[in-house]
Design a protein around this motif. Structure first.
Motif, mmCIF file in Angstrom:
data_model
loop_
_atom_site.group_PDB
_atom_site.id
_atom_site.type_symbol
_atom_site.label_atom_id
_atom_site.label_comp_id
_atom_site.label_asym_id
_atom_site.label_seq_id
_atom_site.Cartn_x
_atom_site.Cartn_y
_atom_site.Cartn_z
ATOM 1 N N GLY A 179 0.833 -1.199 0.000
ATOM 2 C CA GLY A 179 0.000 0.000 0.000
ATOM 3 C C GLY A 179 0.860 1.237 0.000
ATOM 4 O O GLY A 179 2.085 1.173 0.171
ATOM 5 N N VAL A 180 0.241 2.368 -0.221
ATOM 6 C CA VAL A 180 0.938 3.650 -0.067
ATOM 7 C C VAL A 180 1.024 3.917 1.428
ATOM 8 O O VAL A 180 0.013 4.079 2.100
ATOM 9 C CB VAL A 180 0.190 4.798 -0.761
ATOM 10 N N ILE A 181 2.233 3.895 1.946
ATOM 11 C CA ILE A 181 2.423 4.024 3.390
ATOM 12 C C ILE A 181 2.410 5.501 3.743
ATOM 13 O O ILE A 181 3.439 6.151 3.924
ATOM 14 C CB ILE A 181 3.735 3.350 3.847
ATOM 15 N N GLU A 182 1.210 6.031 3.757
ATOM 16 C CA GLU A 182 1.045 7.402 4.248
ATOM 17 C C GLU A 182 0.749 7.283 5.733
ATOM 18 O O GLU A 182 -0.379 7.434 6.184
ATOM 19 C CB GLU A 182 -0.094 8.103 3.515
ATOM 20 N N LEU A 183 1.788 6.938 6.450
ATOM 21 C CA LEU A 183 1.605 6.703 7.876
ATOM 22 C C LEU A 183 1.062 7.955 8.547
ATOM 23 O O LEU A 183 1.561 9.051 8.317
ATOM 24 C CB LEU A 183 2.933 6.316 8.525
ATOM 25 N N GLU A 184 0.034 7.745 9.329
ATOM 26 C CA GLU A 184 -0.426 8.851 10.143
ATOM 27 C C GLU A 184 0.521 8.924 11.336
ATOM 28 O O GLU A 184 0.398 8.133 12.267
ATOM 29 C CB GLU A 184 -1.858 8.607 10.614
ATOM 30 N N PRO A 185 1.469 9.843 11.304
ATOM 31 C CA PRO A 185 2.435 9.878 12.392
ATOM 32 C C PRO A 185 1.772 10.055 13.746
ATOM 33 O O PRO A 185 2.264 9.567 14.751
ATOM 34 C CB PRO A 185 3.328 11.067 12.048
ATOM 35 N N VAL A 186 0.636 10.756 13.747
ATOM 36 C CA VAL A 186 -0.042 11.052 15.010
ATOM 37 C C VAL A 186 -1.535 10.764 14.861
ATOM 38 O O VAL A 186 -2.172 11.228 13.913
ATOM 39 C CB VAL A 186 0.165 12.521 15.416
ATOM 40 N N THR A 187 -2.075 9.980 15.768
ATOM 41 C CA THR A 187 -3.517 9.762 15.847
ATOM 42 C C THR A 187 -3.952 10.033 17.284
ATOM 43 O O THR A 187 -3.151 9.937 18.220
ATOM 44 C CB THR A 187 -3.909 8.328 15.447
ATOM 45 N N SER A 188 -5.222 10.363 17.459
ATOM 46 C CA SER A 188 -5.693 10.688 18.811
ATOM 47 C C SER A 188 -7.124 10.223 18.995
ATOM 48 O O SER A 188 -7.874 10.052 18.033
ATOM 49 C CB SER A 188 -5.582 12.196 19.071
ATOM 50 N N LYS A 189 -7.484 10.048 20.263
ATOM 51 C CA LYS A 189 -8.833 9.603 20.606
ATOM 52 C C LYS A 189 -9.141 10.044 22.033
ATOM 53 O O LYS A 189 -8.261 10.007 22.902
ATOM 54 C CB LYS A 189 -8.935 8.080 20.490
ATOM 55 N N LEU A 190 -10.370 10.454 22.261
ATOM 56 C CA LEU A 190 -10.796 10.818 23.609
ATOM 57 C C LEU A 190 -11.518 9.642 24.240
ATOM 58 O O LEU A 190 -12.494 9.125 23.691
ATOM 59 C CB LEU A 190 -11.724 12.038 23.572
ATOM 60 N N GLU A 191 -11.017 9.168 25.390
ATOM 61 C CA GLU A 191 -11.606 8.050 26.101
ATOM 62 C C GLU A 191 -12.507 8.572 27.222
ATOM 63 O O GLU A 191 -12.505 9.763 27.552
ATOM 64 C CB GLU A 191 -10.497 7.155 26.686
ATOM 65 N N ALA A 192 -13.283 7.668 27.790
ATOM 66 C CA ALA A 192 -14.206 8.029 28.870
ATOM 67 C C ALA A 192 -13.457 8.716 30.008
ATOM 68 O O ALA A 192 -12.321 8.349 30.333
ATOM 69 C CB ALA A 192 -14.913 6.777 29.384
ATOM 70 N N GLY A 193 -14.119 9.692 30.602
ATOM 71 C CA GLY A 193 -13.516 10.422 31.708
ATOM 72 C C GLY A 193 -12.626 11.554 31.265
ATOM 73 O O GLY A 193 -11.770 12.019 32.029
ATOM 74 N N ASN A 194 -12.777 12.004 30.009
ATOM 75 C CA ASN A 194 -11.958 13.097 29.467
ATOM 76 C C ASN A 194 -10.462 12.778 29.513
ATOM 77 O O ASN A 194 -9.632 13.631 29.844
ATOM 78 C CB ASN A 194 -12.235 14.412 30.211
ATOM 79 N N ILE A 195 -10.151 11.516 29.209
ATOM 80 C CA ILE A 195 -8.746 11.104 29.117
ATOM 81 C C ILE A 195 -8.383 10.983 27.640
ATOM 82 O O ILE A 195 -9.040 10.254 26.891
ATOM 83 C CB ILE A 195 -8.501 9.768 29.838
ATOM 84 N N GLY A 196 -7.370 11.698 27.233
ATOM 85 C CA GLY A 196 -6.943 11.659 25.840
ATOM 86 C C GLY A 196 -5.863 10.625 25.609
ATOM 87 O O GLY A 196 -5.044 10.347 26.495
ATOM 88 N N VAL A 197 -5.867 10.044 24.424
ATOM 89 C CA VAL A 197 -4.808 9.116 24.005
ATOM 90 C C VAL A 197 -4.238 9.647 22.696
ATOM 91 O O VAL A 197 -4.955 9.786 21.697
ATOM 92 C CB VAL A 197 -5.341 7.691 23.793
ATOM 93 N N ILE A 198 -2.961 9.981 22.701
ATOM 94 C CA ILE A 198 -2.268 10.431 21.493
ATOM 95 C C ILE A 198 -1.206 9.400 21.153
ATOM 96 O O ILE A 198 -0.300 9.141 21.954
ATOM 97 C CB ILE A 198 -1.627 11.815 21.690
ATOM 98 N N ASP A 210 1.956 18.254 14.965
ATOM 99 C CA ASP A 210 0.783 17.377 14.858
ATOM 100 C C ASP A 210 0.262 16.989 16.243
ATOM 101 O O ASP A 210 -0.957 16.913 16.455
ATOM 102 C CB ASP A 210 1.128 16.117 14.062
ATOM 103 N N VAL A 211 1.159 16.724 17.185
ATOM 104 C CA VAL A 211 0.727 16.392 18.546
ATOM 105 C C VAL A 211 0.074 17.609 19.195
ATOM 106 O O VAL A 211 -0.930 17.493 19.905
ATOM 107 C CB VAL A 211 1.920 15.893 19.391
ATOM 108 N N PHE A 212 0.645 18.780 18.944
ATOM 109 C CA PHE A 212 0.052 20.010 19.464
ATOM 110 C C PHE A 212 -1.388 20.170 18.965
ATOM 111 O O PHE A 212 -2.313 20.445 19.733
ATOM 112 C CB PHE A 212 0.903 21.203 19.039
ATOM 113 N N SER A 213 -1.593 19.948 17.667
ATOM 114 C CA SER A 213 -2.929 20.061 17.084
ATOM 115 C C SER A 213 -3.858 18.982 17.628
ATOM 116 O O SER A 213 -5.046 19.241 17.884
ATOM 117 C CB SER A 213 -2.849 19.956 15.556
ATOM 118 N N ALA A 214 -3.323 17.770 17.808
ATOM 119 C CA ALA A 214 -4.144 16.672 18.332
ATOM 120 C C ALA A 214 -4.638 16.992 19.741
ATOM 121 O O ALA A 214 -5.798 16.726 20.078
ATOM 122 C CB ALA A 214 -3.345 15.371 18.335
ATOM 123 N N TYR A 215 -3.769 17.561 20.555
ATOM 124 C CA TYR A 215 -4.189 17.893 21.924
ATOM 125 C C TYR A 215 -5.235 18.998 21.917
ATOM 126 O O TYR A 215 -6.192 18.958 22.702
ATOM 127 C CB TYR A 215 -2.990 18.302 22.776
#
Length: 445
Positions: A179-198, A210-215
């Motif tokens: 595949g075209v390896i357009e790796l998403e260097p940074v991904t993020s998700k908000l978990e229960a309890g307002n805990i973020g995962v980057i 990218d991490v700054f924008s994700a946060y």
């Protein structure tokens, strides 16, 4: 709040800096090496005159260069043509292939880690697997660059890999569609309890921003104040030194981030906070950094900096242990040396070479059904032939201490699956943040 422009040359893989090789420097040869050069030239003459088949000069010279570099350490090498181009594509994290970080281990191609979201990961390839054949052709004892070149190709084309997985009795075949390896260097998700995962999957260009924008995105998504953050660096083989500094600087507002020290005066460089980003994001928010045996180089710089400054609790498994810096030294317009020129040190002055980063809380990945069997064959820097030795002369038992069983973690992968837990390390980190008061975990003073 803006990121300052980075003026240092981009570093690759595990802090590869671009600097010119001067003619004067290349001309300086220790006079004592004269007899050794005479042996080299005599060997060349004997091969040209007496080898059973005619050998062209390019093959012999390339072999001599490769031999010199391979005698140094596993990370030094000669790059030209497509090899050099492949290294440059790693800056952008965009190419066609499988999405694997591999290394040559005693003649065998061994997977350090598949990139998250890559065709390799989706096909079920794991860290520690050995690739023995490509399309039925044995690659053991061959050239790593040649194997990597074969695995790359146009997106949508399949390739059949024969895999030996420690812990299994028989090898097996896996067909992976490139595949075209357009790796998403940074991904993020908000978990229960307002805990973020980057999750930071590699240190290519602009990871810090990218991490700054994700946060910022997580803050907007949260129903109230962020109550915790997980920075996931697992299976991240490294990348740009500059981006490791930028990412660390996001969470620090004072002190050293990392230093590199080489034999030459110019190779001793100090990187401090507030050089890329002013202030802290997530100030006062409890922070956990997840690492594992696939976390190497730039990942270890970030984990070590945040751990030494007590800005984060580091959780997971012992990291890979790659504490050296490679510099790209141009030879001609289309060739260069990737040469180990320095070691890097955490703010507390610790070299991670061989030993890696030791988590504050060691948490095995119990969700992996092959964990116990594969742990015996887990590859780290200290396992590589010719690796640099840590100056502190770490004992083997110190390097392997993280493999000891912890009586707190007894659930099987099947039991966790029944509970709906498919990533135990992340689950444990989230549970830790949920049951711990904000004043007790990883808060900056």
């Amino acid at each position: 709040m803006k990121f300052a422009a980075l003026v240092r040359a981009t570093a690759l893989v595990s802090a590869v800096a671009l600097i010119p090789a001067t003619t004067a420097g290349m001309a300086q040869v220790d006079g004592r090496a004269g007899p050794e050069f005479a042996k080299l030239f005599a060997t060349y003459q004997q091969i040209k005159a007496n080898y059973v088949e005619e050998v062209d000069d390019e093959k012999l010279i390339r072999g001599a260069i490769d031999g010199m570099l391979s005698s140094l350490d596993p990370h030094s090498g000669y790059l030209d043509g497509s090899d050099l181009q492949r290294l440059n594509t790693m800056i952008d994290g965009n190419y066609s292939g499988l999405g694997l970080s591999v290394i040559m281990d005693d003649g065998a191609v061994k997977i350090i880690s598949p990139f998250r979201g890559s065709p390799a990961e989706e096909a079920g390839l794991k860290a520690g697997d050995y690739i023995t054949h490509l399309e039925g052709k044995l690659i053991y004892g061959g050239d790593l660059d040649d194997a990597v070149s074969q695995m790359r190709g146009p997106a949508g084309t399949p390739i059949r890999l024969s895999i030996f997985r420690p812990g299994r009795d028989e090898p097996f075949d896996v067909t992976v569609v490139r595949g075209v390896i357009e790796l998403e260097p940074v991904t993020s998700k908000l978990e229960a309890g307002n805990i973020g995962v980057i999750s930071v999957n590699e240190f290519s260009r602009d990871v810090g921003s990218d991490v700054f924008s994700a946060y910022q995105g997580l803050q907007k998504e949260a129903s109230g104040r962020m109550s915790g953050l997980v920075l996931d660096l697992r299976s991240n083989p490294g990348g740009s030194l500059d981006e490791a500094v930028a990412l660390s600087d996001l969470f620090l507002d004072k002190g050293r981030i990392v230093s590199q020290r080489g034999r030459a005066t110019g190779e001793t460089i100090y990187y401090d906070s507030e050089s890329v980003f002013r202030g802290q994001i997530a100030k006062g928010v409890p922070l956990i950094v997840l690492i594992d045996a696939g976390s190497a180089s730039a990942s270890e710089i970030v984990a070590g900096a945040l751990q030494d400054h007590r800005r984060a609790v580091v959780m997971g498994q012992q990291s890979f242990g790659k504490g050296s810096v490679q510099t790209l030294l141009p030879l001609t317009r289309d060739s260069a040396l990737k040469l180990t020129t320095a070691r890097y040190y955490t703010p507390a002055g610790k070299s991670v070479q061989e030993g890696g980063i030791t988590p504050d809380i060691k948490v095995p990945q119990l969700s992996d059904p092959d964990l116990e069997r594969r742990a015996k064959f887990q590859l780290r820097e200290s396992d590589l032939r010719g690796h640099l030795v840590n100056e502190l002369a770490l004992e083997d038992r110190e390097l392997e201490a993280d493999k000891l069983a912890d009586p707190r973690f007894k659930l099987t992968s099947a039991e966790l699956k029944e509970q709906g837990v498919d990533d135990f390390q992340l689950y444990y980190a989230l549970q830790t943040l949920r049951r711990t008061s904000p004043n007790a975990v990883a808060r900056a003073k």
